[in-house]
Design a protein around this motif. Sequence first.
Motif, PDB file in Angstrom:
ATOM      1  N   TYR A  58       9.875  29.152 -35.564  1.00  0.00           N
ATOM      2  CA  TYR A  58       8.750  29.977 -35.136  1.00  0.00           C
ATOM      3  C   TYR A  58       7.430  29.209 -35.120  1.00  0.00           C
ATOM      4  N   GLU A  59       7.380  28.079 -35.807  1.00  0.00           N
ATOM      5  CA  GLU A  59       6.158  27.270 -35.842  1.00  0.00           C
ATOM      6  C   GLU A  59       6.535  25.860 -36.270  1.00  0.00           C
ATOM      7  N   MET A  60       5.877  24.862 -35.678  1.00  0.00           N
ATOM      8  CA  MET A  60       6.097  23.455 -36.038  1.00  0.00           C
ATOM      9  C   MET A  60       4.741  22.843 -36.349  1.00  0.00           C
ATOM     10  N   SER A  61       4.265  23.074 -37.584  1.00  0.00           N
ATOM     11  CA  SER A  61       2.933  22.619 -37.968  1.00  0.00           C
ATOM     12  C   SER A  61       2.934  21.928 -39.326  1.00  0.00           C
ATOM     13  N   GLY A  62       4.090  21.433 -39.753  1.00  0.00           N
ATOM     14  CA  GLY A  62       4.208  20.756 -41.049  1.00  0.00           C
ATOM     15  C   GLY A  62       5.202  21.431 -41.950  1.00  0.00           C
ATOM     16  N   PRO A  63       4.884  22.625 -42.501  1.00  0.00           N
ATOM     17  CA  PRO A  63       5.862  23.359 -43.321  1.00  0.00           C
ATOM     18  C   PRO A  63       6.860  24.120 -42.457  1.00  0.00           C
ATOM     19  N   LEU A  64       7.930  24.589 -43.082  1.00  0.00           N
ATOM     20  CA  LEU A  64       8.928  25.385 -42.385  1.00  0.00           C
ATOM     21  C   LEU A  64       8.305  26.671 -41.876  1.00  0.00           C
ATOM     22  N   ASN A  65       8.259  26.824 -40.552  1.00  0.00           N
ATOM     23  CA  ASN A  65       7.714  28.022 -39.900  1.00  0.00           C
ATOM     24  C   ASN A  65       6.329  28.383 -40.417  1.00  0.00           C
ATOM     25  N   GLY A  66       5.539  27.339 -40.732  1.00  0.00           N
ATOM     26  CA  GLY A  66       4.157  27.552 -41.159  1.00  0.00           C
ATOM     27  C   GLY A  66       3.998  28.141 -42.538  1.00  0.00           C
ATOM     28  N   ASP A  67       4.989  27.994 -43.402  1.00  0.00           N
ATOM     29  CA  ASP A  67       4.958  28.599 -44.736  1.00  0.00           C
ATOM     30  C   ASP A  67       3.764  28.070 -45.531  1.00  0.00           C
ATOM     31  N   GLU A 227       6.552  31.385 -26.547  1.00  0.00           N
ATOM     32  CA  GLU A 227       5.392  30.699 -25.975  1.00  0.00           C
ATOM     33  C   GLU A 227       4.633  29.990 -27.090  1.00  0.00           C
ATOM     34  N   ALA A 228       4.287  28.720 -26.853  1.00  0.00           N
ATOM     35  CA  ALA A 228       3.725  27.895 -27.925  1.00  0.00           C
ATOM     36  C   ALA A 228       2.390  27.286 -27.507  1.00  0.00           C
ATOM     37  N   ARG A 229       1.563  27.059 -28.513  1.00  0.00           N
ATOM     38  CA  ARG A 229       0.274  26.406 -28.315  1.00  0.00           C
ATOM     39  C   ARG A 229       0.360  25.003 -28.924  1.00  0.00           C
ATOM     40  N   GLU A 230       0.071  23.969 -28.133  1.00  0.00           N
ATOM     41  CA  GLU A 230       0.219  22.574 -28.579  1.00  0.00           C
ATOM     42  C   GLU A 230      -1.085  22.036 -29.144  1.00  0.00           C
ATOM     43  N   THR A 231      -0.959  21.291 -30.256  1.00  0.00           N
ATOM     44  CA  THR A 231      -2.100  20.612 -30.860  1.00  0.00           C
ATOM     45  C   THR A 231      -1.720  19.161 -31.121  1.00  0.00           C
ATOM     46  N   VAL A 232      -2.513  18.224 -30.622  1.00  0.00           N
ATOM     47  CA  VAL A 232      -2.298  16.798 -30.892  1.00  0.00           C
ATOM     48  C   VAL A 232      -2.958  16.471 -32.224  1.00  0.00           C
ATOM     49  N   GLY A 240       1.352   7.115 -24.901  1.00  0.00           N
ATOM     50  CA  GLY A 240       2.241   8.276 -24.887  1.00  0.00           C
ATOM     51  C   GLY A 240       2.776   8.678 -26.240  1.00  0.00           C
ATOM     52  N   PHE A 241       2.531   7.885 -27.291  1.00  0.00           N
ATOM     53  CA  PHE A 241       3.019   8.206 -28.633  1.00  0.00           C
ATOM     54  C   PHE A 241       1.988   9.089 -29.339  1.00  0.00           C
ATOM     55  N   ARG A 242       2.377  10.335 -29.615  1.00  0.00           N
ATOM     56  CA  ARG A 242       1.484  11.300 -30.253  1.00  0.00           C
ATOM     57  C   ARG A 242       2.272  12.155 -31.237  1.00  0.00           C
ATOM     58  N   ASP A 243       1.609  12.573 -32.311  1.00  0.00           N
ATOM     59  CA  ASP A 243       2.170  13.586 -33.197  1.00  0.00           C
ATOM     60  C   ASP A 243       1.699  14.951 -32.707  1.00  0.00           C
ATOM     61  N   LEU A 244       2.639  15.898 -32.625  1.00  0.00           N
ATOM     62  CA  LEU A 244       2.343  17.189 -32.021  1.00  0.00           C
ATOM     63  C   LEU A 244       2.726  18.331 -32.952  1.00  0.00           C
ATOM     64  N   HIS A 245       1.821  19.301 -33.071  1.00  0.00           N
ATOM     65  CA  HIS A 245       2.100  20.559 -33.753  1.00  0.00           C
ATOM     66  C   HIS A 245       2.194  21.664 -32.708  1.00  0.00           C
ATOM     67  N   TYR A 246       3.002  22.688 -33.024  1.00  0.00           N
ATOM     68  CA  TYR A 246       3.127  23.833 -32.130  1.00  0.00           C
ATOM     69  C   TYR A 246       3.027  25.112 -32.954  1.00  0.00           C
ATOM     70  N   SER A 247       2.163  26.006 -32.508  1.00  0.00           N
ATOM     71  CA  SER A 247       2.035  27.312 -33.140  1.00  0.00           C
ATOM     72  C   SER A 247       2.341  28.381 -32.101  1.00  0.00           C
ATOM     73  N   PRO A 248       2.861  29.533 -32.538  1.00  0.00           N
ATOM     74  CA  PRO A 248       3.216  30.575 -31.572  1.00  0.00           C
ATOM     75  C   PRO A 248       1.977  31.268 -31.014  1.00  0.00           C
ATOM     76  N   VAL A 249       1.991  31.577 -29.742  1.00  0.00           N
ATOM     77  CA  VAL A 249       0.910  32.369 -29.158  1.00  0.00           C
ATOM     78  C   VAL A 249       0.919  33.763 -29.762  1.00  0.00           C
ATOM     79  N   ALA A 250       2.106  34.305 -30.001  1.00  0.00           N
ATOM     80  CA  ALA A 250       2.243  35.609 -30.659  1.00  0.00           C
ATOM     81  C   ALA A 250       3.560  35.627 -31.410  1.00  0.00           C
ATOM     82  N   ARG A 251       3.555  36.199 -32.597  1.00  0.00           N
ATOM     83  CA  ARG A 251       4.795  36.356 -33.371  1.00  0.00           C
ATOM     84  C   ARG A 251       5.370  37.740 -33.072  1.00  0.00           C
ATOM     85  N   LEU A 252       6.397  37.767 -32.261  1.00  0.00           N
ATOM     86  CA  LEU A 252       7.029  39.028 -31.876  1.00  0.00           C
ATOM     87  C   LEU A 252       8.524  38.928 -32.147  1.00  0.00           C
TER      88      LEU A 252
END
Length: 406
Positions: A58-67, A227-232, A240-252
Amino acid sequence: GYEYCSLQELLHSYAELLLKTGRPDFADRVERLFFNAAQGARHPRGEGIAYLKSDNSYEMSGPLNGDPAHPTQCRYKYSPVHQDAAVCCVPNAGRIAPYYIQHMWLKHGNTLVAGLLGPCVVETELGGHRVRVEERTEYPRGNTLEFRITTQAPVVALQVRRPAWATRLEASLPFVEKDGFLLFTVRGGGEPRTLTLEFKPETLVHRDARNEIHFTHGALVLAHELEARETVTKVHPVAGFRDLHYSPVARLPLESPQAPVVRQESGGPLRFGVELLDAGTGKPRRVTLRPMGETLLRQVSFPIAPDPAEAALDHTREVNVFSGTDGTGHTFPGPCLPFGLVQPGPDNRDTGWDHTSGYQYRDPQLLGFSQTRLSGTGISELGDILLLPSAGWKPERGSTAYDKAS
């Protein structure tokens, strides 16, 4: 979640077991790992891998699902290097496909065996003759396989593994099936010969041990992409080498109805329509499923929504709260709330093997009602705050006789 290193190690273990045992179920496990979890932990655009990934992501921002309970966790993200965690997963991600390819073709005596399926070319020697087999296919997204066999040998014995999900198939040559493999005898003589094999997958609904639903089509596990929102978060010196985080636009989050119906959409890439339920409102939502290997954020398993008719039934009357209170069951007929903090219930005595929980069904005496106890153990303990209410009579010291029926 799972680590990319563990994916390639487990895949290689299953592949070696396939090699040593010849059991087709190990090949099914290899394909399930490679085509789903492994591809689902790669960035679909090829910009890195996830050091750690989960099926329901549900989220890729470091912790498991943004915990928020693990703010220092940094492995749930996409990166081509993962310098801040450990660099082992990135090279191991480069090893997993070669491991798969290495175990695609096997030999059993003078028989050539297609153990793992996919586009490839194999050249080898059987019975003193060179044999070349070109396997043309879009497997696992397509399930038609064309084998072009060239050899000077009069005939070639060819075995092809039948995947466990392939309940129906068509073949251009006759075959004998044994132990999960299809055995073909193909004429040689120098001219290329073609064997065409088509597996006919169904889109299946599975219920797991947690009473959740997931969907498969052939070798592929399907997912609802979020649907995800990308953050470099970091740019590396290599272009082209970047670390990327993804957060959900909406948790449904979605739930599954009792009997979901999923249908493949016609034309284009593999897409499947299914009506699921909004977990918050219970209202139906039409969503599109796709192979989980194409997704960044996703929901793969769906809790089954309660059946309103079943939920309306009161099953508490069917529960015998005295189960285990007779003999040496050592349980008691009372609640454990909240979360076992207190266990109010009756006590017959506070000593003796038969009364380790404080209560014994066969004992006609009543000591009172204490608020703490151990249930199901073989030793007496607790029994604090003993109460014995009375109306119009004065309890005697010690146990008082009582009538269960009253």
